[in-house]
Design a protein around this motif. Sequence first.
Motif, PDB file in Angstrom:
ATOM      1  N   GLU A   1       2.985 -18.814   1.495  1.00 48.65           N
ATOM      2  CA  GLU A   1       3.134 -18.164   0.185  1.00 48.65           C
ATOM      3  C   GLU A   1       2.626 -16.727   0.221  1.00 48.65           C
ATOM      4  O   GLU A   1       2.935 -15.928  -0.647  1.00 48.65           O
ATOM      5  N   ALA A   2       1.820 -16.432   1.225  1.00 49.09           N
ATOM      6  CA  ALA A   2       1.201 -15.101   1.290  1.00 49.09           C
ATOM      7  C   ALA A   2       2.118 -14.114   2.000  1.00 49.09           C
ATOM      8  O   ALA A   2       2.986 -14.496   2.779  1.00 49.09           O
ATOM      9  N   ASP A   3       1.934 -12.833   1.688  1.00 48.34           N
ATOM     10  CA  ASP A   3       2.639 -11.780   2.412  1.00 48.34           C
ATOM     11  C   ASP A   3       1.599 -11.010   3.213  1.00 48.34           C
ATOM     12  O   ASP A   3       0.960 -10.094   2.706  1.00 48.34           O
ATOM     13  N   LEU A   4       1.435 -11.402   4.462  1.00 49.43           N
ATOM     14  CA  LEU A   4       0.362 -10.807   5.260  1.00 49.43           C
ATOM     15  C   LEU A   4       0.715  -9.413   5.781  1.00 49.43           C
ATOM     16  O   LEU A   4      -0.108  -8.743   6.383  1.00 49.43           O
ATOM     17  N   GLU A   5       1.950  -8.987   5.542  1.00 47.45           N
ATOM     18  CA  GLU A   5       2.353  -7.636   5.959  1.00 47.45           C
ATOM     19  C   GLU A   5       2.166  -6.631   4.824  1.00 47.45           C
ATOM     20  O   GLU A   5       2.670  -5.520   4.897  1.00 47.45           O
ATOM     21  N   TYR A   6       1.501  -7.030   3.767  1.00 47.48           N
ATOM     22  CA  TYR A   6       1.368  -6.187   2.575  1.00 47.48           C
ATOM     23  C   TYR A   6       0.627  -4.889   2.891  1.00 47.48           C
ATOM     24  O   TYR A   6      -0.130  -4.813   3.859  1.00 47.48           O
TER      25      TYR A   6
ATOM     26  N   GLY B   1      -6.828 -12.395   4.597  1.00 51.13           N
ATOM     27  CA  GLY B   1      -5.974 -11.220   4.732  1.00 51.13           C
ATOM     28  C   GLY B   1      -6.524  -9.988   4.039  1.00 51.13           C
ATOM     29  O   GLY B   1      -5.793  -9.257   3.372  1.00 51.13           O
ATOM     30  N   VAL B   2      -7.816  -9.739   4.190  1.00 56.32           N
ATOM     31  CA  VAL B   2      -8.426  -8.557   3.569  1.00 56.32           C
ATOM     32  C   VAL B   2      -8.365  -7.395   4.565  1.00 56.32           C
ATOM     33  O   VAL B   2      -8.698  -7.549   5.735  1.00 56.32           O
ATOM     34  N   HIS B   3      -7.945  -6.236   4.085  1.00 50.24           N
ATOM     35  CA  HIS B   3      -7.813  -5.066   4.963  1.00 50.24           C
ATOM     36  C   HIS B   3      -9.166  -4.406   5.223  1.00 50.24           C
ATOM     37  O   HIS B   3     -10.087  -4.550   4.417  1.00 50.24           O
ATOM     38  N   PRO B   4      -9.262  -3.648   6.330  1.00 43.55           N
ATOM     39  CA  PRO B   4     -10.548  -3.024   6.671  1.00 43.55           C
ATOM     40  C   PRO B   4     -11.091  -2.131   5.561  1.00 43.55           C
ATOM     41  O   PRO B   4     -12.296  -2.124   5.298  1.00 43.55           O
TER      42      PRO B   4
ATOM     43  N   GLY C   1     -10.428 -11.043   7.601  1.00 45.05           N
ATOM     44  CA  GLY C   1      -9.766  -9.739   7.569  1.00 45.05           C
ATOM     45  C   GLY C   1      -8.466  -9.760   8.344  1.00 45.05           C
ATOM     46  O   GLY C   1      -8.212 -10.661   9.149  1.00 45.05           O
ATOM     47  N   ILE C   2      -7.644  -8.753   8.091  1.00 41.08           N
ATOM     48  CA  ILE C   2      -6.399  -8.647   8.854  1.00 41.08           C
ATOM     49  C   ILE C   2      -6.051  -7.173   9.045  1.00 41.08           C
ATOM     50  O   ILE C   2      -6.339  -6.341   8.173  1.00 41.08           O
TER      51      ILE C   2
END
Lengths: 294, 341, 257
Positions: B48-53, B95-98, B131-132
């Motif tokens: 369900e997630a969009d990890l390329e956001y 999926g939290v960005h740096p 994180g991602i």
Amino acid sequence: MTESNPLSPMKARITEIQQMTDIEKLIKLRFQNKTDASNFKYMPGQFIKLGVMGVGEAPISICTSQSDEPGLELCIRNAGRVTKALHNLNVGNTIWIRGPYGNGFPMEAIEGKDLLLVAGGLGIAPIRGVLQYALHHRELFGEISFLYGVRCYDLMLFKDEILDYFRHGDEKGVKLYLSYEDESDKVCYDLSCERDDRCTQGMVTKLFSMLDSKSNNSVSLIGGPPIMYKFTVRELEKMGFQPDEVYMTLERRMRCGVGQCGHCIVGTGKSIKYVCKDGPVFTLWDAMNTKGMI
Amino acid sequence: MTESLYKVITKEELSQFGYALRETGTIYAPVKTSKESHSFKQVDTLTEADLEYHRTMIPPKKFFISPKETIFTFNKEKEEYNETPAVNEPLVLFGVHPCDINALNLLAKVYLESFTDKYYSERRENTTIIGISCTPDEYCFCKSTGTDYAREGFELFLHDIGDRYLVRVGSLKGYNLLQKHASLFREVTEEDLSLYRQAEKKRLASFTKSLEMSGLQDMLDMSYNSPIWEEYGEKCLCCGSCNLVCPRCRCYDVQDYIDLNLNTGQRERKWYSCMLKEHGLVAGGHNFRATSAERLRNRVNCKGSLKEDMTNCVGCGRCSAYCPAGIDYVEILQKIRGDIE
Amino acid sequence: MSKPKLGIFSLTGCGGDQLQILNMEDQLLDLVSRFDIVDFQEGSSRKVDGDIDIAFVEGTVSTEHDLKKLKEIRARSNVLIALGNCAIEGCIQSMRNGETTLSERLKDVYGVEEGFFDAKLSKPITEYVDVEFSIPGCPVEKEETLRGITSLLHGDSPPYYSYPVCVECKLNEYPCVIVEEGKPCLGPLIRAGCNARCPSLGLDCIGCRGPVEGAENFAAEYQMLLDKGYTKQDIMNRLRVFCGELGDDFLGGGDDE
Ligand SMILES: Cc1cc2nc3c(=O)[nH]c(=O)nc-3n(C[C@H](O)[C@H](O)[C@H](O)COP(=O)(O)OP(=O)(O)OC[C@H]3O[C@@H](n4cnc5c(N)ncnc54)[C@H](O)[C@@H]3O)c2cc1C
Ligand code: SF4
Ligand code: SF4
Ligand code: SF4
Ligand code: SF4
Ligand code: FES
């Protein structure tokens, strides 16, 4: 450090109320809880957040110096929603307190110095604490001069104390100087006749000409409305005060009192300060480093 | 223990890991919610997630400081109040960005340094942050602010290196999580390392926006009276969006409400913004930042200042991307620097 | 202590604000029991003369009769509250002020000359009398009105929104329809308090709660919408509906073109 929510207040009860002027009351209160009372250690210049449930909170200077007697004194001007609600309270009512907050005046660091206290209007609230502290530890300080500027006699705060210092201060170790703005003020005029070397009509800055020249071991502590600072600082600079010898307490909008809510922010990218946490007492040197402070 | 703190997981196996993470807590991950926006929402599975956001409109700080919350309820007659219990439900932020991890680290300092905020600390303890890595878009400039890499403040960090992720461990909690699901992860090979090198090279080359940082604080100070503030103040709608979407803004307001019985009620805390007219207003009517130009100057200076050698802006690009007036934070600072006219 | 005397009055308008008070089904009985209601057209036929502690007035002044009534209410009331946007800014009734004159309108609608009715150009009550507080909305929000009344009972002033709809829009995580779709949202100008009802549905705010007090950003919004391709006419039409003559004022009058 409190281990709970910093926004949670302590309970206190009003023990005495004095109407000081049409718009200012002196409210005395006492903590309900013994540990709250014994943990509450403060320095002159620190403030509390004083709250009425259902209305909100306002930052208010503690206008006494810590003594053995439990309880606090606050001088509150009816200026808006919360302060109006505070004015509507009666002896025996509950009131909610957080604090003490802020740095306060560095009383220990300035031991041994001559003190020049300057207060305008409501700015006397924190400065009164300084004076009490200094008189209580009289041997730790040099000469104490206190300049107080009022609009008129009716608006003078702590009248009895001020008049007492005016007439008998020299014996107690403080020279009080008084200025009043309203030319038609009869009572103040009489005071200026009584001692024309201590009282004059005009702004508080006019009192500077009555002072002896600055000793090489003195500091100045100021409390007053924003506009007073610019002019007072100019006089102090003329007298030769260095920027780190001038301490002033600032006022800003505040919500949290603990450096979180951001309302009391001042400064630029080079130096950002939160008045509640980094202040409210700053030196002139801080102000030179932080644009927008005064 | 000599166990390596780097592992690899294939993209196929990631969904299994996501499935397994449900034991750790309720999973929140970036989900596309509209044309331009993503939001951290509860998901059952990572599909369900969009990890390329690129970015969520509202940053993950919403999990630590709620946009709106009741601090306590009170009862005047009983002379008491009851603090809202902290939410203890364990969360997984996946999926939290740096930039957002760095922003949370700085925010934690504000909330924990002088007075421990019970809610903040309990919520952080109950949260697992995964994180991602990401690819910058036209608004991102985290490379300039030095926040495109997360050193700490997460449990695991996933670096996308093609058909697999290089997994970096950021905390003991993360290490234990890996141990628990050890079968899904494998050791790093020479090939993985070379894929990581390539991926990093590619990521770093794809930044289109940049901002020089050196000397910025002095330039801001000397630009206190610059006409720039008026220029942008005139365009600014004073809507507050830039602050409300900023992962580093922390301003809040507190308000009391009383019920009709005039006895019970609550004290509430809400996110606030220094672009709003009353941020600097005091009783008696004096406003320390009365004009939009003064407020914009305050905002840019606040964000441009340093907190423990890190700027208060993490370069996420939200304020520019979501400003209805199209005001670009980086452009303002580039003008302050004299990099553009 | 005797109960405070409360009056709720209507001038020219749709009566929607009074209706919202009646709609507070859960609290209505409790609410009325705390007051001595001296006038409440839609709720009761009781009318009592004399001083009033708190008066709510909805509607615009659109006739000489309205004006006379308003002045009487003001003279009787300790606290006067403008209820709803008609009373505060003139709302829909004033939307053509500055565009057409009253006699033109009378002629268009009734085909008669001015003077036949005691009609006046519709103006908010705030044009004629001082009000202590106002509760905005078209119609007002039930919750906000209740909170306002409760605060007054509590000796406090009603909470008000000094910030725009955008704040609630972001707090609720609604995507911005200006940013994402280029819609002419008036949210940045308009008082919050509706919990961003229109943006929550993907719609642009049309401004029914009226502009934030002292809004200084009309010109910025105007320029932003022009840049997005809207014409001056589009924008002015939009602003006029709920912002009364304020839109014109902020843009320096309904000048050229
Ligand atoms: C460090 C400090 C010490 C102070 N000491 C005293 C004192 O000893 N006696 C006294 O009478 N006043 C003092 N003040 C000023 C006093 O805090 C304000 O008059 C008071 O907050 C007004 O609140 P209100 O709700 O009555 O006014 P409103 O105008 O209704 O204000 C609404 C809210 O705005 C904020 N606010 C408004 N004015 C101020 C202000 N000047 N400072 C901070 N927040 C403000 C408060 O959060 C307040 O609840 C002090 C202020 C500061 C910052
Ligand atoms: S100031 Fe803008 S770019 Fe910087 S962290 Fe905040 S929202 Fe992101
Ligand atoms: S002062 Fe402004 S820029 Fe700084 S944290 Fe608060 S809202 Fe953000
Ligand atoms: S988002 Fe843009 S228009 Fe809104 S306050 Fe920020 S800079 Fe101004
Ligand atoms: S949709 Fe409208 S109300 Fe919401 S942020 Fe955008 S401009 Fe503001
Ligand atoms: S009052 Fe909240 S940061 Fe100073």
